[in-house]
Design a protein around this motif. Structure first.
Motif, PDB file in Angstrom:
ATOM      1  N   LEU B 106      -6.551  -5.492   2.048  1.00  0.00           N
ATOM      2  CA  LEU B 106      -6.059  -6.278   0.916  1.00  0.00           C
ATOM      3  C   LEU B 106      -4.791  -7.037   1.283  1.00  0.00           C
ATOM      4  O   LEU B 106      -4.709  -8.246   1.138  1.00  0.00           O
ATOM      5  CB  LEU B 106      -5.766  -5.360  -0.275  1.00  0.00           C
ATOM      6  N   ALA B 107      -3.804  -6.301   1.795  1.00  0.00           N
ATOM      7  CA  ALA B 107      -2.481  -6.903   1.965  1.00  0.00           C
ATOM      8  C   ALA B 107      -2.451  -7.920   3.095  1.00  0.00           C
ATOM      9  O   ALA B 107      -1.926  -9.022   2.933  1.00  0.00           O
ATOM     10  CB  ALA B 107      -1.445  -5.816   2.223  1.00  0.00           C
ATOM     11  N   LEU B 110      -3.602 -11.687   2.897  1.00  0.00           N
ATOM     12  CA  LEU B 110      -2.750 -12.710   2.312  1.00  0.00           C
ATOM     13  C   LEU B 110      -2.115 -13.513   3.429  1.00  0.00           C
ATOM     14  O   LEU B 110      -1.474 -12.966   4.308  1.00  0.00           O
ATOM     15  CB  LEU B 110      -1.622 -12.067   1.504  1.00  0.00           C
ATOM     16  N   LEU B 121       4.603  -3.519  -2.218  1.00  0.00           N
ATOM     17  CA  LEU B 121       3.206  -3.129  -2.396  1.00  0.00           C
ATOM     18  C   LEU B 121       3.014  -1.672  -1.991  1.00  0.00           C
ATOM     19  O   LEU B 121       2.375  -0.886  -2.700  1.00  0.00           O
ATOM     20  CB  LEU B 121       2.347  -4.027  -1.509  1.00  0.00           C
TER      21      LEU B 121
END
Lengths: 289, 629
Positions: B106-107, B110, B121
């Protein structure tokens, strides 16, 4: 009906979150300092209000006469130090993490780690509530909401309309150019950080009106307040205010509809989503790139 | 690279194991065993943190998530359901790997992920997991779980011995993993990510994969440590494992010891745990956290690199001071006091400000102007194979039109001068060719290969290298290693030693051979720009994109740089040079392409293009054009 009541109470509580987040957001956006010590200042502000009110039987509101200047000076002094030491953004996170630990443990050493609360004798607002039709609102929450809106609104106007505000925004956009045009970043920065410290004192006082205090509260604020800062967009005051109200509304509704224990789970999951989808904040205009 | 760790780590583990195995023979007190167990738990956690956050620079506040998942897995499966203890360790590792993969996938997807956002996060993750455990009382029965003692072989002795040995094994494995990673390509890739991530990607480092691997390695080590920790605390509840003090401790320990070296966290752990223990022993327990906070704050200001880096500069002096102090205090007070005193003394020596030596003067003998220019036969480039082919390339930034329908070809052996006024889209075009931006419309082909869906490091492997307008060397590596990075991760990857040898050639081509062992901070602007070129060249590109590689140089340096570009070209590389100095472009280019407001204005022979009235108008303004004609 209880859902609507919860939503309204949540929004009111959200005002306080917004005020807590506002100082953090502006110093992060403009000064590039992620000031975790801000949580410490709020904690000390809350405990000072508790102490002054309990020991000397002063109306809690009047304690601001002491706490706001104290936190103003402290906030400014910290910024002076950061500036002199040329702390980078990431290092500021580490440094202020250290400071926060020191502050929280000191508070714990002085006031003990137990929950404490102003008694009804010194805090006339604790038990009062206002009835509007079928809805009931506790006075501390109403009060916190009103003050938060007032402070954030004023701060927004100052940033938009005054020369100092313009200087600050110019500085946030481009330090070197602002400096070249005569913006004294040191003075403006210290003033901003000091004001943010003052707002921490107010937020601490408002929190102590309605809630019990324990040193670990500072860490409990972490999640919600950072959520508001990031959702609102770092450095944007009106965004912070809207995000605060939104977060308050959400946790209020989730608490009632699901359960109070679920609220943090839903909230933090939403934060992670928001961070991933809109890393610049919910209300950020779609700018180039 | 030294191989000390290869022998040192197993030796240290064996020695420490002997303390427990022969505990009664040597009369080693049980109390110290407990203290060592605590230290080893933190060694595992701090090392786990360091593999991601220290090596790659992505700070995590989420260490408690791994400890919590590990401890909860063992507590629930072993403590409540009686599953085999060793099996639960494997399950914990697997769960943490999944958690790490999910977080990273997910992270790190980006594109604009910044370090602070990643930190926040990761801060949220333990909160979410803790909330999840609280909402579902089914997980821990609502109150927490008692973890009993698992069966262990007879000969080990007491449960404390068993716990100690298990923790030791995990910590030893963790440190060895950190050591092995540091020495490998993986470690070099993480260092490059730490120093300049997108530059690394542009040189062919698969940054996403390496970051993800580091995060998963960190999560697995943290989870296994947490699994053993469940035995150590004996009672697992939300508040005892998902604490904010876990990230605090690992960060303080790693920052204190030093983040860039595998042994840094170990030093930090010994220091912090000793300080804590001594404070508690002297009845100052409530000052523990204050002391830790102060240490963290002071270190960030005084020595952000940590103790180890400073200690390395004067090891003998530190040892000479620390050993007698340890001995004296050991004799008059307790052994632990002695160790702490020695450690403090060594730290004081390490942190004592060094006299500022003037940086080694490196200016002379670098700019060699006596080499005769290499003639480039301009006519030979016609009709060669196209290396780069852009068709209808369009790029919008939001509503801003940076490029519109640009057609652009580079044939083998050309030097194409890309010119145009500021804001005409030159750098955008370079970024598109290098794969760091994607076109909104249109196709880009490098040697016949479509770039549309390739990540930037694959574009590098396809044969594109670039330099940056503002040089961005890897600050933590020597000039030679900067270049060796490009060889290690280039089209034909080589191991480190071979890459270092190979790095000599590009360094000689640009004339930086004499400075190979200097650090980038010692170079001037011109030398840094040459380093950029050497690094790009080392990637063995088909096309080299020089983005204003001559900006800010004085005339003598420019002449030297022009010679360097000629030599690079002579070695068989096609070049795109973005430059404002028309003198340079005229001297070098075999063809000139003019961009204006995102469109291609002219394309052709340098003399003809620069005489074109439309070009003169775009470049110099209407009046200059009027005066000329």
């Amino acid at each position: 009906m209880s859902t609507i009541q919860a939503a309204l109470s949540g929004i009111l509580l959200g005002g306080l979150y917004a005020l807590m987040a506002a100082g953090l957001s502006v110093t992060w956006g403009v000064l590039r300092v992620i000031n975790l010590a801000h949580f410490g200042l709020m904690l000390v502000g809350a405990y000072l209000t508790f102490e002054l009110a309990s020991a000397w039987h002063i109306n809690p509101l009047w304690t601001l006469v002491v706490t706001v200047p104290a936190m103003f000076v402290l906030g400014g002094a910290l910024q002076l130090a950061f500036d002199a030491l040329r702390i980078s953004e990431l290092n500021s996170l580490l440094l202020t993490f250290g400071l926060l630990i020191i502050i929280v443990q000191s508070v714990s050493n002085i006031w003990s780690a137990d929950f404490q609360r102003m008694t009804a004798a010194v805090n006339p607002y604790a038990t009062e509530s206002v009835r509007l039709g079928r809805f009931v609102f506790p006075v501390p929450t109403l009060f916190a909401f009103a003050v938060a809106i007032l402070i954030i609104g004023c701060a927004h106007l100052v940033l938009r309309r005054t020369f100092a505000g313009r200087a600050l925004r110019a500085y946030a956009e481009d330090r070197a150019v602002a400096g070249a045009f005569g913006v004294d970043h040191r003075r403006v920065g210290v003033l901003l950080a000091a004001t943010s410290g003052g707002s921490a004192a107010v937020a601490g006082m408002l929190f102590s009106l309605g809630s019990s205090l324990t040193p670990a509260t500072a860490y409990e604020w972490f999640g919600t307040v950072f959520a508001v800062v990031i959702l609102g967009g770092v450095g944007h005051l009106l965004g912070t205010l809207s995000a605060g109200l939104l977060v308050g509304l959400l946790s209020g509704v989730v608490s009632v509809v699901l359960s109070p224990a679920t609220a943090p789970f839903v909230l933090f999951s939403l934060i992670v989503l928001a961070l991933l989808l809109r890393p610049r904040g919910l209300f950020a205009a779609r700018t180039a790139r | 690279m030294t191989r000390r760790g290869l022998i040192g780590i197993p030796l240290a583990v064996a020695l420490l194991a002997a303390l427990s195995l022969y505990r009664e023979t040597i009369g080693f007190p049980l109390f110290y065993l407990g203290l060592l167990t605590t230290m080893l738990f933190w060694v595992t956690q701090a090392t786990s943190w360091n593999i991601l956050s220290g090596y790659s620079g992505y700070f995590s506040f989420g260490q408690a998530a791994y400890v919590g998942v590990g401890a909860y897995t063992t507590a629930v499966l072993f403590g409540r359901h009686g599953v085999n203890f060793y099996l639960t360790i494997l399950v914990a590792a697997a769960l943490c790997a999944v958690l790490g993969l999910a977080m990273g996938a997910l992270a790190f997807r980006l594109r604009a992920l910044r370090g602070e956002i990643f930190a926040l996060l990761t801060l949220a993750v333990p909160f979410i997991l803790a909330a999840l455990a609280r909402i579902n009382p089914a997980i821990d029965g609502g109150q927490g779980i008692i973890v009993s003692i698992p069966e262990y072989p007879e000969g080990i002795g007491l449960f404390q011995d068993y716990l100690y040995l298990a923790t030791l094994l995990v910590a030893g494995a963790a440190v060895f993993a950190a050591y092995a990673i540091r020495q490998s390509r993986f470690g070099w890739a993480l260092s490059a990510i730490h120093d300049a991530e997108d530059v690394a990607e542009g040189l062919g480092v698969a940054t996403f994969r390496y970051k993800l691997q580091a995060l998963v390695a960190s999560a697995v080590i943290g989870g296994v440590g947490g699994s053993i920790f469940a035995l150590q605390i004996g009672f697992v509840a939300v508040d005892s494992v998902f604490q904010l003090t876990v990230p605090l401790f690992v960060i303080v320990m790693s920052v204190l010891g030093g983040r860039t070296h595998w042994i840094g966290p170990v030093i930090g752990v010994v220091f912090v745990v000793l300080v804590q223990d001594r404070l508690t022993a002297s009845g100052l327990g409530r000052w523990q956290l204050i002391a830790l906070g102060a240490i963290l704050a002071a270190l960030v200001v005084v020595a952000p690199d940590g103790i180890y880096a400073r200690l390395k500069a004067r090891p003998l002096l530190a040892a000479a001071v620390a050993v007698p102090i340890t001995a004296v205090v050991w004799l008059v007070a307790q052994p632990l006091d002695g160790m702490l005193a020695g450690l403090l003394a060594a730290t004081a020596i390490a942190l004592w400000p060094a006299r500022r030596r003037p940086p080694p003067s490196v200016d002379r003998g670098v700019v060699d102007t006596d080499r005769s220019p290499i003639r480039v036969d301009k006519s030979s480039s016609d009709g060669e194979e196209a290396v780069v082919e852009c068709r209808g390339v369009t790029k919008y930034f939001g509503g801003v039109r940076a490029l519109e329908g640009v057609d652009f070809t580079i044939r083998e052996g050309e030097i194409v001068g890309l010119v145009g006024p500021n804001g005409s889209g030159k750098t955008t075009l370079v970024s598109l060719l290098a794969g760091s931006l994607r076109p909104t419309r249109g196709t880009i082909r490098i040697a016949g290969q479509d770039l549309a869906h390739l990540p930037a490091h694959r574009v590098a492997h396809a044969g594109v290298a670039r330099t940056y307008q503002i040089p961005r060397p890897f600050a933590s590596m020597t000039v030679r290693d900067n270049v060796a990075m490009a060889v290690m991760f280039g089209r034909s990857p080589l191991p480190l030693a071979a890459a270092r040898r190979e790095a000599q050639r590009p360094l000689d081509v640009v004339g930086l051979g004499a400075l190979a062992d200097a650090y980038p901070s010692a170079l001037n602007l011109h030398q840094r720009q040459l380093l950029e070129m050497a690094r790009a060249l080392a990637a063995d590109p088909k096309v080299l994109l020089l983005d204003e590689a001559l900006a800010g140089l004085n005339p003598a340096e420019i002449d030297n740089a022009v010679q360097v570009v000629r030599r690079v070209h002579a070695s068989g590389v096609s070049i795109v040079i973005v430059e404002h100095l028309l003198r340079v472009v005229k001297a070098l280019a075999t063809r000139i392409v003019v961009l204006d407001q995102g469109s291609c204005l002219a394309d052709g022979d340098p003399t003809e293009v620069l005489a074109d009235p439309a070009v003169v108008r775009a470049y110099l303004g209407r009046r200059a054009h009027a005066r000329d004609s």
